[in-house]
Design a protein around this motif. Structure first.
Motif, mmCIF file in Angstrom:
data_model
loop_
_atom_site.group_PDB
_atom_site.id
_atom_site.type_symbol
_atom_site.label_atom_id
_atom_site.label_comp_id
_atom_site.label_asym_id
_atom_site.label_seq_id
_atom_site.Cartn_x
_atom_site.Cartn_y
_atom_site.Cartn_z
ATOM 1 N N GLU A 1 1.375 6.863 -6.715
ATOM 2 C CA GLU A 1 0.316 7.823 -7.029
ATOM 3 C C GLU A 1 0.799 9.248 -6.803
ATOM 4 N N LYS A 2 1.553 9.482 -5.717
ATOM 5 C CA LYS A 2 2.096 10.824 -5.471
ATOM 6 C C LYS A 2 3.077 11.231 -6.560
ATOM 7 N N LEU A 3 3.908 10.263 -7.008
ATOM 8 C CA LEU A 3 4.879 10.558 -8.051
ATOM 9 C C LEU A 3 4.180 10.914 -9.358
ATOM 10 N N GLU A 4 3.146 10.137 -9.719
ATOM 11 C CA GLU A 4 2.404 10.424 -10.948
ATOM 12 C C GLU A 4 1.713 11.789 -10.860
ATOM 13 N N SER B 1 2.710 14.340 -9.070
ATOM 14 C CA SER B 1 3.749 15.364 -9.147
ATOM 15 C C SER B 1 4.217 15.566 -10.581
ATOM 16 N N GLU B 2 4.350 14.463 -11.337
ATOM 17 C CA GLU B 2 4.769 14.569 -12.732
ATOM 18 C C GLU B 2 3.734 15.312 -13.565
ATOM 19 N N ILE B 3 2.470 15.046 -13.317
ATOM 20 C CA ILE B 3 1.403 15.729 -14.057
ATOM 21 C C ILE B 3 1.429 17.227 -13.763
ATOM 22 N N GLN B 4 1.603 17.590 -12.486
ATOM 23 C CA GLN B 4 1.665 19.010 -12.129
ATOM 24 C C GLN B 4 2.880 19.677 -12.749
ATOM 25 N N SER B 5 4.010 18.959 -12.803
ATOM 26 C CA SER B 5 5.223 19.525 -13.392
ATOM 27 C C SER B 5 5.041 19.760 -14.888
ATOM 28 N N GLU B 6 4.399 18.800 -15.571
ATOM 29 C CA GLU B 6 4.147 18.960 -17.003
ATOM 30 C C GLU B 6 3.226 20.144 -17.267
ATOM 31 N N GLN B 7 2.225 20.316 -16.418
ATOM 32 C CA GLN B 7 1.306 21.435 -16.602
ATOM 33 C C GLN B 7 2.008 22.770 -16.411
ATOM 34 N N GLN B 8 2.948 22.831 -15.479
ATOM 35 C CA GLN B 8 3.679 24.077 -15.255
ATOM 36 C C GLN B 8 4.649 24.383 -16.385
ATOM 37 N N GLN B 9 5.183 23.322 -17.037
ATOM 38 C CA GLN B 9 6.142 23.527 -18.115
ATOM 39 C C GLN B 9 5.482 23.871 -19.443
ATOM 40 N N GLN B 10 4.226 23.588 -19.583
ATOM 41 C CA GLN B 10 3.535 23.903 -20.831
ATOM 42 C C GLN B 10 3.454 25.424 -20.998
ATOM 43 N N ASN C 1 0.824 -1.213 0.000
ATOM 44 C CA ASN C 1 0.000 0.000 0.000
ATOM 45 C C ASN C 1 0.856 1.259 0.000
ATOM 46 N N GLU C 2 1.966 1.237 0.753
ATOM 47 C CA GLU C 2 2.848 2.399 0.785
ATOM 48 C C GLU C 2 3.489 2.643 -0.579
ATOM 49 N N LYS C 3 3.881 1.560 -1.251
ATOM 50 C CA LYS C 3 4.454 1.704 -2.591
ATOM 51 C C LYS C 3 3.428 2.266 -3.570
ATOM 52 N N GLN C 4 2.178 1.804 -3.429
ATOM 53 C CA GLN C 4 1.122 2.302 -4.305
ATOM 54 C C GLN C 4 0.860 3.782 -4.051
#
Length: 242
Positions: A186-189, A191-200, A179-182
């Motif tokens: 989810e937090k990593l995904e 964070s990546e989505i938020q980073s992509e949105q900021q870079q657009q 569960n901790e790995k999951q």
């Protein structure tokens, strides 16, 4: 599996359990971060397993039926009870306030058996990762095999002993790590989505079309063309008589 072993007299069983409680109190092994849901319709067996788990420093919730266990887990069945293939699901309005790390249930219970409870938990996408342990006072090999094939982690013969409880922790640790790995994934995904949105690149505002202004020079020339000097008629060489 062999023939079932004779059960000790009730008085001897209480003495054995008391000795096990003393041993656990001395070792001081703490599992307070784990929460166990115990299900047994027998008040005596339920109190014994509850005391055994609490003395071992587990957090315990004890209920006397499979239906109450499902209610505590937030599990409900669809209104169409005529369809046996209906998959239970977790109600969004009745979610668990306390995380359950393991379910230990008696096999023989009126209404919903421990096997039925096991199936419903494993059919739920939200609860199937919770380890389930079955208890029974009867040593029936076909029953044990069926529960293990359905997804039970262990099958304990009553009375449950300290050695049995020592086999619970690895199952809960495995589920907790998963569960901790999951959650980390989810937090990593996220964070990546938020980073992509900021870079657009942000869309630039479109310039507003300017209204065509009249040509002032042209207008001025036209006004000069209509000046009085140019519009007054000239009479050169003509003498006006008074």
């Amino acid at each position: 599996m062999g023939l079932p072993l004779p059960s000790p007299p009730a008085q001897d069983m209480v003495i054995i359990l008391d000795l096990e409680f003393d041993v656990m109190a001395i070792t001081g092994d703490s599992h307070s971060q784990f929460h166990v849901l115990a299900v047994d319709d027998s008040m005596i067996d339920r109190k014994l397993i509850e005391r055994l788990l609490k003395t071992s420093s587990y957090q315990v919730t004890a209920v006397d039926s499979g239906s109450k266990a499902l209610k505590f887990l937030g599990l409900h069945e669809e209104d169409d009870q005529s369809n046996p293939d209906t998959v239970p699901s977790v109600s969004p309005n009745d979610h668990r306030e306390v995380e359950v790390n393991l379910i230990i249930t008696d096999y023989c219970m009126p209404g919903m058996t421990g096997y039925d409870l096991l199936k419903k938990v494993k059919e739920s996408s939200s609860l199937r990762d919770i380890p389930v342990v079955i208890m029974s006072s009867e040593n029936v090999p076909s029953r044990i095999t069926r529960c293990l094939e359905e997804g039970a982690e262990e099958f304990f013969l009553k009375p449950v002993r300290l050695a049995d409880l020592n086999r619970l922790k690895p199952h809960m640790m495995k589920t907790k790590i998963k569960n901790e790995k999951q959650e980390d994934q989810e937090k990593l995904e996220k964070s990546e989505i938020q980073s992509e949105q900021q870079q657009q690149p942000q869309p630039q505002p479109q310039p507003q079309p300017q209204l065509q202004q009249p040509n002032n020079n042209k207008r001025k020339a036209m006004e000069e063309g209509l000046s009085p000097d140019r519009t007054r008629p000239r009479y050169n060489g003509i003498t006006t008589m008074v």
